[in-house]
Structure formats: C-alpha cells, structure tokens
Design a protein around this motif. Structure first.
Motif, PDB file in Angstrom:
ATOM      1  N   UNK A   1      -1.800 -92.583 -37.391  1.00  0.00           N
ATOM      2  CA  UNK A   1      -0.950 -91.465 -38.157  1.00  0.00           C
ATOM      3  C   UNK A   1      -1.657 -90.151 -37.401  1.00  0.00           C
ATOM      4  N   UNK A   2      -2.855 -89.931 -37.108  1.00  0.00           N
ATOM      5  CA  UNK A   2      -3.553 -88.670 -36.902  1.00  0.00           C
ATOM      6  C   UNK A   2      -2.594 -88.001 -35.571  1.00  0.00           C
ATOM      7  N   UNK A   3      -2.064 -88.708 -34.483  1.00  0.00           N
ATOM      8  CA  UNK A   3      -1.350 -87.819 -33.812  1.00  0.00           C
ATOM      9  C   UNK A   3      -0.265 -86.741 -34.292  1.00  0.00           C
ATOM     10  N   UNK A   4       0.333 -87.301 -35.278  1.00  0.00           N
ATOM     11  CA  UNK A   4       1.368 -86.742 -35.984  1.00  0.00           C
ATOM     12  C   UNK A   4       0.835 -85.459 -36.749  1.00  0.00           C
ATOM     13  N   UNK A   5      -0.328 -85.460 -37.009  1.00  0.00           N
ATOM     14  CA  UNK A   5      -0.865 -84.513 -37.705  1.00  0.00           C
ATOM     15  C   UNK A   5      -1.241 -83.038 -36.655  1.00  0.00           C
ATOM     16  N   UNK A   6      -1.838 -83.895 -35.521  1.00  0.00           N
ATOM     17  CA  UNK A   6      -2.039 -82.871 -34.449  1.00  0.00           C
ATOM     18  C   UNK A   6      -0.730 -82.454 -33.878  1.00  0.00           C
ATOM     19  N   UNK A   7       0.238 -83.029 -34.007  1.00  0.00           N
ATOM     20  CA  UNK A   7       1.596 -82.404 -33.339  1.00  0.00           C
ATOM     21  C   UNK A   7       1.901 -80.999 -34.303  1.00  0.00           C
ATOM     22  N   UNK A   8       2.029 -81.378 -35.669  1.00  0.00           N
ATOM     23  CA  UNK A   8       2.291 -80.493 -36.719  1.00  0.00           C
ATOM     24  C   UNK A   8       1.196 -79.272 -36.822  1.00  0.00           C
TER      25      UNK A   8
END
Ligand code: SER
Length: 341
Positions: free
Chosen positions: A246-253
């Motif tokens: 999941x963390x890559x989506x947080x990094x993107x946002x």
C-alpha cells in the motif's frame, strides 16, 4: 524481508503442496447470489460448493480473493487495519479434510521458518467455548499451552444466509509496547497488541432464511487470512498502510500534496483514505463496476468522491486519481490481470 507479493505466492504454493487446486480470485461481482452486493470473503464465491448444490473442481481449493467490505468505511485511515479493499488468503475443504488438518497446516505455514517463520511463542489462538475438539488439537497436537488458547463466545462465523460454523482465530502478540496497558488487555482487546491474522471456520451448518441452522451433509473448512496484516507483521510495520502493498500509493499522493506522511494525524488519515480507496476503485472498475446511483455502482461512486475530498483536504490541486490507479496497477501487475484488461 519478504514482499507482500512473495507472501501471497508462498501461501498458494504451501497449500498446493497439500494437494489444493490454486484458483484465481473470483470477480468482485457475485455470480448467481442476489444476497450479496460485492464479494467480501474468500468463501463467498464457493457457497454452492459448501452446500452441495454444485460440485467443486477439486475437494481442496486455495485462493487469494479480492474482497470489498464497506461496513467500517468511517474507520478507514483511522486505524492500522481497516480497509474497504483487502486480499484474503483462503484454503478450503469441501467435504474433505476437517479441523485437524486445517489447524496443523495453518500452524506449520505460520511458524515454520521455511514458510513465514513467526515465532511460536508469539502466537495465541481462540476457539468457541463448546469446541473441545479444536481446543484439544491446539493443545495436544500442535502443543500450544492451554493459557494461550482462549475460549470466546464470538467464535462463530456467518455472513447472512449460507454456510457457517464455529471458528478458531490465530493472533500474533506484537508486544506490550503496542498494547493499551490495561490490566484486562488480552486477545480480543481493541488495542493494537494482539493482531488477528487468520480465521479458521469449521463450516458445518447452513443458516436458513428463517435464521435457523441446518447441519450440512458434509463438513467443510473455510479459512481466511489477511494478506495485508501478515505482511505488516513480517515487514515489522506498525500499520498495514506502511507495507509495500500500500505505501507506494501514499508516496504518490504525498508528492502532490502540501503534507508528508507522518506530519499530522489528520493529514495521515487523508493519505491513508486515498491509498485505500484507490485500491478499491481500481479493482472494482477492473471487475466491471461503474459509478452509478444504486447498488455496487453507488458504492464505487461514494469511494471516488471520498478520495477526491481527501485529496482536497491535503492540498492536492490537480486531478490525481488516474495516477493513483496507475500506482495500484503497478503493485498488482501479474497478480490481477483483469486490471490491465
Ligand atoms: N469466512 C471467514 C472470514 O471471512 C474465513 O474465511 O473471516
């Protein structure tokens, strides 16, 4: 350190080595089941195999099933473990093996260093108070001390009408520092110390329309293990959102926002809501759900709107959901080909 993808793969291979047929995740849109809006458990696509209405392609099946559950949507982002989308690892027996195999194989997979290698002394389990058979298997066959086998009235699993039964849950003790410190804190406490990772359901009843329970002709096994939770334990993360699933989506946002993860509780909630909802909308649209004013389409529309609103709350000015979906796609490449299709 194992990646989420490797853990998913290991689980499928382990049960393949126990003669299970690996099936791909079913669509989130239930087939021939008007009682469900969306698939929310690994067993849901197999109800007709449990009741005997249809013949399964094998008496032993293993899957990693895409699941949507929106009942707790307000908690998403506020806790380490709530999601609207999650992946459920499940092994199933249709009139084949029963409690002894389900319990001993789950234990082997979780604790054997060749598989997950979680230290046995961190493991706790629960059983239904009337289920002496499961209690004895945990104690005598697996060798768990009786004080780590907790009897809980709640240990009965059902989802509306259909196959159901008593269950046994496996928990990892994440350590006193993760607990609430209350003298009554233990397995089943709401705090973060004891993390449920796997539910073993001994599916032996069918819940009828009138609410009564009819014994099924054959005894079955339905298990469900949370991939995101297991990954958080093995990657030593405090929250499912910090795992590589999941963390890559947080990094993107956060790259588009005026905040960074960890700045403040409130903005972290928004980043986590965006990450969760990006996963849900990607898999739902991948399975053919489109936004609308009713039913599944309305669930999706609500998820889209909530994600957009949380983007605004953390200062994202541009259109951002397309990129979030692309990030989810990168994580799920090769796992769920229907997303690309
Ligand atoms: N059906 C059970 C659950 O959803 C186990 O798979 O927890």
């Amino acid at each position: 350190m194992l990646t989420g993808k490797q853990i998913r793969e290991k689980y499928l291979r382990f049960f393949e080595s126990k003669q299970h047929l690996i099936l791909p995740s079913a669509s989130l849109i239930p087939e021939n089941d008007p009682s469900l809006l969306l698939i929310g458990a690994g067993m849901a696509p197999f109800k007709a195999f449990f009741t005997g209405k249809m013949q399964p392609p094998s008496p032993r099946i293993v899957t990693c099933q895409k699941c949507i559950r929106t009942g707790d949507i307000e908690n998403v982002g506020r806790t380490a473990r709530h999601h609207t989308f999650f992946e459920m690892l499940g092994n199933f027996s249709f009139g084949d093996y029963f409690k002894k195999e389900a319990i001993t194989w789950a234990w082997e997979f979780v604790t054997d260093p060749q598989w997950l290698g979680i230290p046995a002394e961190k493991m706790w389990v629960t059983v239904h108070p009337t289920d002496d058979e499961a209690f004895e298997i945990w104690h005598k066959v697996v060798g768990l001390p009786t004080e780590r086998i907790v009897k809980l009235e709640d240990n009965f699993w059902e989802i509306g009408q259909g196959p159901c039964g008593p269950d046994s849950e496996m928990f990892v003790d994440l350590g006193a520092e993760r607990g609430c410190g209350s003298p009554t804190c233990g397995v089943g406490c709401d705090c973060d110390r004891y993390l449920e990772i796997w539910n073993l359901v001994f599916t032996q009843f069918n819940k009828e329309e009138d609410g009564s329970y009819t014994p099924l002709a054959k005894k079955n096994i339905d298990t469900g293990a949370g991939l995101e939770r297991i990954t958080s334990v093995l990657q030593n993360k405090r929250s499912n959102f910090e795992t590589d699933l999941i963390f890559p989506i947080i990094e993107y946002a956060q790259n588009l926002a005026t905040v960074k993860y960890g700045d403040a509780e409130k903005s972290d909630v928004s980043l986590k809501v965006i990450a969760d909802h990006a996963r849900s909308m990607t898999v739902m649209i991948g399975d053919g759900v489109l936004p609308s004013n009713e039913g599944r389409g309305y669930v999706l529309r609500r998820i889209l709107r909530r994600a957009v609103r949380h983007g605004k709350l953390i200062g994202i000015k541009e259109l951002f959901l397309g990129g979030a979906v692309q990030t989810v796609f990168n994580i799920f490449q090769d796992v769920y080909p229907e997303i690309e299709e």
